[in-house]
Enzyme design. Structure first.
Site, short mmCIF file in Angstrom:
data_model
loop_
_atom_site.label_atom_id
_atom_site.label_comp_id
_atom_site.label_asym_id
_atom_site.label_seq_id
_atom_site.Cartn_x
_atom_site.Cartn_y
_atom_site.Cartn_z
N GLY A 116 67.66 33.58 53.13
CA GLY A 116 66.64 33.03 52.24
C GLY A 116 66.67 31.52 52.06
O GLY A 116 66.23 31.01 51.04
N ARG A 170 57.02 53.75 59.70
CA ARG A 170 56.80 52.32 59.52
C ARG A 170 55.52 52.08 58.70
O ARG A 170 55.47 51.20 57.85
CB ARG A 170 56.67 51.65 60.90
N MET A 209 62.51 40.49 59.09
CA MET A 209 62.94 40.99 60.39
C MET A 209 62.31 42.32 60.80
O MET A 209 62.79 42.97 61.73
CB MET A 209 64.48 41.10 60.42
N ARG A 210 61.26 42.72 60.13
CA ARG A 210 60.58 43.95 60.54
C ARG A 210 59.21 43.61 61.12
O ARG A 210 58.55 42.68 60.64
CB ARG A 210 60.41 44.88 59.35
N ILE A 211 58.82 44.39 62.13
CA ILE A 211 57.50 44.19 62.71
C ILE A 211 56.49 44.91 61.84
O ILE A 211 56.66 46.08 61.49
CB ILE A 211 57.47 44.73 64.16
N LEU A 212 55.46 44.19 61.42
CA LEU A 212 54.44 44.78 60.55
C LEU A 212 53.45 45.59 61.39
O LEU A 212 53.13 45.20 62.53
CB LEU A 212 53.69 43.68 59.80
N ASN A 240 53.94 32.95 59.50
CA ASN A 240 55.33 33.25 59.82
C ASN A 240 55.99 31.98 60.33
O ASN A 240 55.36 31.19 61.02
CB ASN A 240 55.38 34.33 60.92
N HIS A 250 58.83 30.80 62.91
CA HIS A 250 59.53 31.38 64.06
C HIS A 250 60.36 30.28 64.72
O HIS A 250 59.84 29.20 65.00
CB HIS A 250 58.53 31.96 65.06
N SER A 290 58.11 26.96 64.99
CA SER A 290 56.65 27.02 64.86
C SER A 290 56.28 27.77 63.58
O SER A 290 56.94 28.75 63.23
CB SER A 290 56.04 27.81 66.03
N LEU A 327 52.89 40.51 68.25
CA LEU A 327 54.09 39.86 67.73
C LEU A 327 54.17 38.37 68.13
O LEU A 327 54.09 38.03 69.32
CB LEU A 327 55.33 40.59 68.28
N ASP A 328 54.37 37.51 67.15
CA ASP A 328 54.58 36.07 67.36
C ASP A 328 53.51 35.44 68.25
O ASP A 328 53.78 34.49 69.00
CB ASP A 328 55.97 35.80 67.97
N GLU A 363 63.21 23.24 60.18
CA GLU A 363 62.34 24.37 59.84
C GLU A 363 61.87 24.27 58.39
O GLU A 363 60.71 24.52 58.07
CB GLU A 363 63.10 25.70 60.00
C1 GRF Z 1 64.80 31.15 60.23
O1 GRF Z 1 65.48 30.63 61.32
C2 GRF Z 1 63.38 31.50 60.62
O2 GRF Z 1 62.84 30.65 61.58
C3 GRF Z 1 63.56 32.86 61.23
O3 GRF Z 1 64.56 33.47 60.47
C4 GRF Z 1 65.37 32.49 59.85
C5 GRF Z 1 65.33 32.74 58.39
O4 GRF Z 1 66.27 31.97 57.71
N1 GRF Z 1 62.31 33.56 61.29
P1 GRF Z 1 66.39 32.06 56.14
O5 GRF Z 1 66.60 33.52 55.77
O6 GRF Z 1 65.13 31.50 55.54
O7 GRF Z 1 67.60 31.25 55.80
#
Ligand code: GRF
Length: 211
Positions: free
Chosen positions: A12, A65, A90-93, A107, A109, A136, A144-145, A174
């Site tokens: 987070g 799902r 970390m789940r695919i919607l 998102n 990424h 990005s 996906l992505d 990021e």
């Molecule tokens: C980040 O690297 C983001 O780009 C990826 O997952 C990570 C999340 O990090 N999708 P955090 O949980 O916000 O620290």
């Protein structure tokens, strides 16, 4: 005030960067809820510590799902967000929930999309001999992505970088990238749909750069 919902599975740090920016008065938005598939996620802990509505939706209590996505988005929709930010979710919607909200989910990424959708992006960039890496922020579409990329941040790969060192060096970039995109959105400078992004009323032909 833009109402943001955050979906996150992990530590987070992106959420924390948003919370800090809002508290410092650097982002005119409010986080109306944080939603996670992981009870022990740092994201839920950060949300609770900041007094933000924090919801764990347990995939084990959902048989499919689609059931999970229904439960998740029932809770998200209750908060009436203008924008839904996936930050390490970390789940695919499922395509249906995305298609129903296509201009409202973004998102972050950790790669220079369209390079390296999916997992292990840092390792894959190093293995390919890339000299440059990055992250990005893109519009989420059912594939996906693959949605239009709003903005990217770039970083040179060092000769001695490992996946871990590269990920660690990229992370503060990021955070800056995501916050800048959210500020542009909150200021009304950014609009998007499933196909196009408009910035200051001009259609983007390449992602914005936040370096
Ligand atoms: C980040 O690297 C983001 O780009 C990826 O997952 C990570 C999340 O990090 N999708 P955090 O949980 O916000 O620290």
């Amino acid at each position: 005030m833009v109402r943001i919902a955050v979906l996150a599975s992990g530590r987070g740090s992106n959420l924390l960067a948003m919370i800090d920016a809002i508290q410092r008065g650097e982002l005119g938005a409010c986080i109306v809820g944080v939603f996670s598939d992981k009870a022990a996620s740092g994201a839920l802990a950060h949300a609770r510590a900041a007094g933000i509505h924090a919801v764990h939706v347990d995939p084990k209590t959902c048989s499919t799902r689609a059931d999970f996505d229904c439960a998740l988005f029932r809770a998200v929709d209750d908060c009436m967000p203008d924008l839904i930010v996936c930050a390490g979710f970390m789940r695919i919607l499922s395509p249906e929930v995305v298609a129903a909200r296509v201009a409202r989910i973004i998102n972050i990424h950790p790669s220079l999309l369209p390079n390296y959708p999916g997992l292990h992006t840092h390792q894959r960039a190093i293995a390919a001999g890339d000299i440059e890496h990055g992250a990005s922020v893109h519009v989420v579409i059912p594939a996906l992505d693959a949605g239009p990329v709003i903005a990217q941040t770039h970083l040179m790969i060092a000769a001695n970088d490992t996946a871990e060192s590269l990920a660690a060096r990229l992370l503060p970039h990021e955070h800056r990238l995501l916050l800048q995109v959210l500020r542009w959105f909150a200021e009304g400078r950014l609009r998007f749909d499933a196909d196009h992004i408009h910035f200051d009323e001009h259609k983007l032909t390449a992602p914005l750069r936040v370096d």
